[in-house]
Motif scaffolding. Structure first.
Motif, PDB file in Angstrom:
ATOM      1  N   GLN A   6       0.865  -1.223   0.025  1.00 33.38           N
ATOM      2  CA  GLN A   6       0.009   0.020   0.020  1.00 33.38           C
ATOM      3  C   GLN A   6       0.907   1.224  -0.125  1.00 33.38           C
ATOM      4  O   GLN A   6       1.690   1.395   0.898  1.00 33.38           O
ATOM      5  CB  GLN A   6      -0.927  -0.007   1.167  1.00 33.38           C
ATOM      6  CG  GLN A   6      -1.852  -1.069   1.275  1.00 33.38           C
ATOM      7  CD  GLN A   6      -3.080  -0.773   2.120  1.00 33.38           C
ATOM      8  OE1 GLN A   6      -3.198   0.080   2.802  1.00 33.38           O
ATOM      9  NE2 GLN A   6      -4.299  -1.828   2.041  1.00 33.38           N
ATOM     10  N   PRO A   7       0.629   2.143  -0.895  1.00 36.26           N
ATOM     11  CA  PRO A   7       1.328   3.289  -0.985  1.00 36.26           C
ATOM     12  C   PRO A   7       0.961   4.260   0.270  1.00 36.26           C
ATOM     13  O   PRO A   7      -0.324   4.031   0.933  1.00 36.26           O
ATOM     14  CB  PRO A   7       0.886   4.013  -2.292  1.00 36.26           C
ATOM     15  CG  PRO A   7      -0.350   3.764  -2.543  1.00 36.26           C
ATOM     16  CD  PRO A   7      -0.279   2.094  -2.060  1.00 36.26           C
ATOM     17  N   ALA A   8       1.746   5.157   0.618  1.00 41.35           N
ATOM     18  CA  ALA A   8       1.152   6.293   1.381  1.00 41.35           C
ATOM     19  C   ALA A   8       0.194   6.869   1.006  1.00 41.35           C
ATOM     20  O   ALA A   8      -0.156   7.808  -0.057  1.00 41.35           O
ATOM     21  CB  ALA A   8       2.555   7.072   1.955  1.00 41.35           C
ATOM     22  N   MET A   9      -1.073   6.927   1.763  1.00 42.54           N
ATOM     23  CA  MET A   9      -2.422   7.560   1.187  1.00 42.54           C
ATOM     24  C   MET A   9      -3.064   8.413   2.283  1.00 42.54           C
ATOM     25  O   MET A   9      -3.053   8.146   3.665  1.00 42.54           O
ATOM     26  CB  MET A   9      -3.179   6.496   0.798  1.00 42.54           C
ATOM     27  CG  MET A   9      -2.860   5.681  -0.563  1.00 42.54           C
ATOM     28  SD  MET A   9      -4.196   4.779  -1.199  1.00 42.54           S
ATOM     29  CE  MET A   9      -4.898   3.926   0.223  1.00 42.54           C
ATOM     30  N   THR A  10      -3.653   9.626   1.900  1.00 44.29           N
ATOM     31  CA  THR A  10      -4.589  10.215   2.615  1.00 44.29           C
ATOM     32  C   THR A  10      -5.925   9.072   2.997  1.00 44.29           C
ATOM     33  O   THR A  10      -6.019   8.440   2.182  1.00 44.29           O
ATOM     34  CB  THR A  10      -4.723  11.715   2.236  1.00 44.29           C
ATOM     35  OG1 THR A  10      -5.598  11.511   0.967  1.00 44.29           O
ATOM     36  CG2 THR A  10      -3.838  12.259   2.490  1.00 44.29           C
ATOM     37  N   ASP A  11      -6.722   9.814   3.799  1.00 46.38           N
ATOM     38  CA  ASP A  11      -8.219   9.068   4.069  1.00 46.38           C
ATOM     39  C   ASP A  11      -9.167  10.446   3.802  1.00 46.38           C
ATOM     40  O   ASP A  11      -9.674  10.790   4.827  1.00 46.38           O
ATOM     41  CB  ASP A  11      -8.058   8.394   5.376  1.00 46.38           C
ATOM     42  CG  ASP A  11      -9.569   7.741   5.275  1.00 46.38           C
ATOM     43  OD1 ASP A  11     -10.235   7.678   4.411  1.00 46.38           O
ATOM     44  OD2 ASP A  11      -9.803   7.392   6.362  1.00 46.38           O
ATOM     45  N   ALA A  12      -9.601  10.954   2.824  1.00 47.37           N
ATOM     46  CA  ALA A  12     -10.014  12.338   2.607  1.00 47.37           C
ATOM     47  C   ALA A  12     -11.427  12.008   1.956  1.00 47.37           C
ATOM     48  O   ALA A  12     -11.949  12.851   1.122  1.00 47.37           O
ATOM     49  CB  ALA A  12      -9.113  13.053   1.740  1.00 47.37           C
ATOM     50  N   GLY A  13     -12.134  10.912   2.366  1.00 49.79           N
ATOM     51  CA  GLY A  13     -13.399  10.694   1.840  1.00 49.79           C
ATOM     52  C   GLY A  13     -14.388  11.803   2.472  1.00 49.79           C
ATOM     53  O   GLY A  13     -14.142  11.990   3.616  1.00 49.79           O
ATOM     54  N   LEU A  14     -15.354  12.167   1.482  1.00 46.07           N
ATOM     55  CA  LEU A  14     -16.270  13.377   1.889  1.00 46.07           C
ATOM     56  C   LEU A  14     -17.725  12.608   2.321  1.00 46.07           C
ATOM     57  O   LEU A  14     -18.007  11.503   1.986  1.00 46.07           O
ATOM     58  CB  LEU A  14     -16.527  14.387   0.774  1.00 46.07           C
ATOM     59  CG  LEU A  14     -15.383  15.224   0.430  1.00 46.07           C
ATOM     60  CD1 LEU A  14     -15.650  15.816  -0.986  1.00 46.07           C
ATOM     61  CD2 LEU A  14     -14.803  15.919   1.590  1.00 46.07           C
TER      62      LEU A  14
END
Length: 275
Positions: A6-14
């Protein structure tokens, strides 16, 4: 399932919707939900790739699936960072080869019939000629059970409308369900989910509420999913693409009814015919 990375990712779901006041046919005011719609521009190593209109519930998966389905990357390990910033309405993707030039690939693109105008980059139409999905059989009774289970989903559509839904299924079990303003966004989010988690399309079923167009068949074929069905109809090119790649194509699937357009030999008709 392949080795997990897994790449480094945000968790920016709206949140998918916002309340507003409407006046009904009786002149009375009532509160309803409207689906949110935001622009999201994808940048890969600071190169602008595309701007998508999305409800934004799964922006990281949407980005990954879009890049995979459009043929920009094959190996998830090439992606190092996926960072969504809604203030700038952008997602920054950082890869392990930061000086790649995608200009030639982006110069060859076809605007498809997808809601919000989907775009197919590069030579995917030619690439599809080399794709053959794995053979897979499915029981009629399993289709009925899956369709019945799917009635519990479509949460956003039930509250606000204005969206399409897509699901990745293992038999009658729903593995992952996504809704978005365009069916191409929903299928890309599922492709991102599969890519991120190393999930093979073999023996899976892909369900969509939208039309079975060439774009849908191309994307599902690339995901290696052998069965594609929809409650809606199909286009002639969608059917041609399914015949070419071996996808079992099922339209008008609702309740106890469906029409098999390609791959009828893969359906085991084990259920009593509907009245």
């Amino acid at each position: 399932m392949t080795e997990s990375y897994q790449p480094a990712m945000t968790d920016a779901g709206l949140s998918f919707s916002k309340p507003t006041i409407a006046i009904d046919e009786h002149g009375d005011s009532r509160e309803i939900e409207l689906v949110g719609e935001r622009a999201l521009t994808i940048y890969v190593d600071k190169q602008e790739i595309v701007t998508l209109m999305t409800i934004g519930t799964h922006p990281e998966l949407l980005t990954l699936g879009y890049l995979k389905n459009q043929g920009f990357f094959e190996d998830i390990r090439e992606i190092k960072v996926v960072q969504v910033d809604w203030e700038t309405e952008a997602v920054a993707v950082v890869t392990d080869h930061r000086h790649s030039d995608f200009s030639e690939q982006m110069a060859q693109r076809t605007v498809t019939t997808g809601c919000g105008q989907g775009t197919v980059f590069g030579r995917l139409m030619e690439k599809l000629k080399q794709i053959r999905v794995p053979e897979s059989s499915i029981r009629q009774s399993t289709l009925y059970s899956m369709l019945d289970t799917l009635r519990q989903y479509n949460e956003i559509y039930k509250k606000a409308g204005a969206v399409h839904g897509c699901a990745l299924c293992s038999g009658s079990h729903i593995d992952f369900f996504v809704e978005d303003v365009g069916r191409h966004n929903a299928v890309d989010a599922i492709a991102g989910y599969m890519w991120l988690n190393g999930i093979s399309g073999e023996n899976k079923i892909f369900y969509t509420t939208g039309r079975l167009t060439s774009e849908m068949v191309i994307k599902v074929s690339q995901m290696g999913v052998p069965v594609l069905l929809s409650r809606s109809g199909a286009t002639q090119m969608g059917l041609e693409m399914a015949r070419q790649s071996g996808v079992t194509l099922i339209s008008r699937a609702k309740g106890k009814h469906f029409l098999v357009l390609n791959g009828a030999e893969n359906i085991e008709f084990d259920a009593v015919k509907a009245d």
